[in-house]
Design an enzyme around this catalytic site. Structure first.
Site, short mmCIF file in Angstrom:
data_model
loop_
_atom_site.label_atom_id
_atom_site.label_comp_id
_atom_site.label_asym_id
_atom_site.label_seq_id
_atom_site.Cartn_x
_atom_site.Cartn_y
_atom_site.Cartn_z
N PHE A 36 79.14 69.54 49.85
CA PHE A 36 78.94 68.19 50.38
C PHE A 36 79.92 67.85 51.51
O PHE A 36 79.70 66.93 52.27
CB PHE A 36 79.09 67.15 49.27
CG PHE A 36 77.92 67.10 48.33
CD1 PHE A 36 76.79 67.87 48.57
CD2 PHE A 36 77.94 66.27 47.23
CE1 PHE A 36 75.70 67.82 47.70
CE2 PHE A 36 76.86 66.20 46.36
CZ PHE A 36 75.74 66.98 46.60
N GLN A 43 88.48 73.66 42.16
CA GLN A 43 88.16 72.29 42.56
C GLN A 43 86.70 72.00 42.20
O GLN A 43 86.22 70.90 42.41
CB GLN A 43 88.35 72.13 44.07
CG GLN A 43 89.78 72.33 44.53
CD GLN A 43 89.88 72.37 46.05
OE1 GLN A 43 89.53 73.35 46.69
NE2 GLN A 43 90.35 71.29 46.64
N HIS A 89 89.17 69.00 39.08
CA HIS A 89 88.33 67.83 39.30
C HIS A 89 87.38 67.57 38.13
O HIS A 89 86.32 66.99 38.29
CB HIS A 89 87.55 67.99 40.62
CG HIS A 89 88.46 67.99 41.83
ND1 HIS A 89 88.10 68.52 43.04
CD2 HIS A 89 89.73 67.52 41.99
CE1 HIS A 89 89.11 68.37 43.90
NE2 HIS A 89 90.11 67.78 43.28
N CYS A 138 82.07 57.66 26.80
CA CYS A 138 81.90 56.22 26.95
C CYS A 138 83.18 55.63 27.52
O CYS A 138 84.28 55.94 27.05
CB CYS A 138 81.59 55.60 25.59
SG CYS A 138 81.65 53.79 25.61
N CYS A 152 76.21 53.42 25.71
CA CYS A 152 76.67 53.85 24.39
C CYS A 152 76.26 52.74 23.40
O CYS A 152 75.98 51.61 23.80
CB CYS A 152 78.18 54.00 24.45
SG CYS A 152 79.00 54.30 22.89
N CYS A 198 78.10 51.10 21.61
CA CYS A 198 79.09 50.02 21.65
C CYS A 198 78.86 49.08 22.83
O CYS A 198 79.55 48.07 22.97
CB CYS A 198 80.51 50.59 21.69
SG CYS A 198 81.03 51.10 23.34
N SER A 255 87.87 77.51 49.88
CA SER A 255 88.37 76.13 49.95
C SER A 255 88.95 75.91 51.33
O SER A 255 89.73 76.73 51.81
CB SER A 255 89.44 75.88 48.90
OG SER A 255 90.01 74.59 49.11
N SER A 256 88.55 74.83 51.97
CA SER A 256 89.10 74.52 53.28
C SER A 256 90.45 73.83 53.16
O SER A 256 91.07 73.48 54.16
CB SER A 256 88.12 73.66 54.08
OG SER A 256 86.97 74.42 54.32
N ILE A 260 82.53 85.43 50.71
CA ILE A 260 83.34 85.64 49.50
C ILE A 260 82.81 86.77 48.63
O ILE A 260 83.57 87.62 48.15
CB ILE A 260 83.40 84.34 48.65
CG1 ILE A 260 84.15 83.26 49.40
CG2 ILE A 260 84.07 84.60 47.30
CD1 ILE A 260 84.12 81.92 48.70
ZN ZN Z 1 81.09 53.43 23.33
#
Ligand code: ZN
Length: 255
Positions: free
Chosen positions: A38, A104, A122, A130, A154, A156, A194-195, A237
């Site tokens: 991306f 990453q 990441h 939740c 969820c 909750c 990786s750049s 690669i």
């Molecule tokens: Zn929850």
């Protein structure tokens, strides 16, 4: 730049003398698995502002829009397969030549390719939690919920969030500490795809270099650390890893 074959021989020498290596991977590692980068020049983030669709703020303010975007990404990532490069790294770990992979990427393809020690800077997309009560569910279940609802709630009343570090969020502390520890071990550091632009992750190879580790960079585009690299590859690669494995085999370091 020396001939490819000579750089591969140099890489074998460097790896054998400094084994095991720490491998640091970015988006370029997974493009051969059909996962677009991306951040590349024509990538999604050059057209869409990630803070509007993929940030923690976007999820809180407008969860339906966030998941409209994320649903597609999630299903694509869950369907992806490890490429030959991931598999070679898995085999090199088994042969004792790789200490750990710091990535990453959030696609989980290193584990699917056979690597066991993977530090995910990441986060990952295997599970979601939740945001209110902390209950966890698999991403498969999350995807099924998104088939019938716009927002995955969820019981909750809270909203589920994938275990990915979103734009606007901090890196997981445990992963970052583990990675920092590896900058001090005197390992050979190999950067793959990786750049080195996303901080603070991209600072790790520099720290390793400052602590005395030799670094090797395999990336299509120039990076800010190129001048410190002992060996530089602009090649693909998978081609580099395949040649590395063949040369290790030819010299009797793996069987
Ligand atoms: Zn929850």
């Amino acid at each position: 730049m020396q001939e490819f074959k000579n750089r591969i021989k140099l890489l074998v020498k460097l790896l054998v003398e400094n084994r095991p290596a720490v491998v640091f991977t970015g988006a370029g590692m997974s493009t051969a698995s059909g996962i677009p980068d991306f951040r590349s020049k024509d990538g999604l983030w050059s057209k869409v502002d990630p803070f509007k669709v993929a940030s923690i703020d976007a999820l809180r303010r407008n969860p339906a829009t966030f998941y409209e975007f994320y649903k597609e990404r999630l299903s694509m990532l869950l369907r992806a397969h490890p490429n030959e490069g991931h598999k070679i790294l898995g085999r090199l770990e088994k042969a004792g030549l790789i200490q750990a992979i710091i990535t990453q990427n959030i696609d989980g393809l290193h584990q699917k390719g056979g690597s066991t020690r993977v530090i995910e800077l990441h986060g990952n997309m295997r599970e979601a939690h939740c945001m209110r009560c902390g209950k966890g569910i698999s991403s498969m279940k999350l995807l099924r919920m998104l088939d019938s609802e716009n927002v995955p709630y969820c019981d909750c009343g809270g909203i589920y969030k994938v275990d990915v570090v979103l734009f606007g969020e901090l890196l997981p502390e445990v992963a970052l500490l583990e990675a920092m520890e590896l900058t001090r071990g005197g390992y050979l550091w190999i950067v793959l795809g990786s750049s080195l632009v996303v901080m603070p992750a991209a600072d790790l190879p520099r720290q390793a270099f400052l602590n005395g580790s030799p670094i090797v960079i395999v990336n299509r585009e120039p990076t800010y650390l190129d001048e410190y690299a002992t060996i530089l590859f602009r090649e693909d690669i998978v081609d580099v890893l395949r040649a590395l494995e063949e040369e290790l085999y030819a010299q009797g370091y793996i069987s």
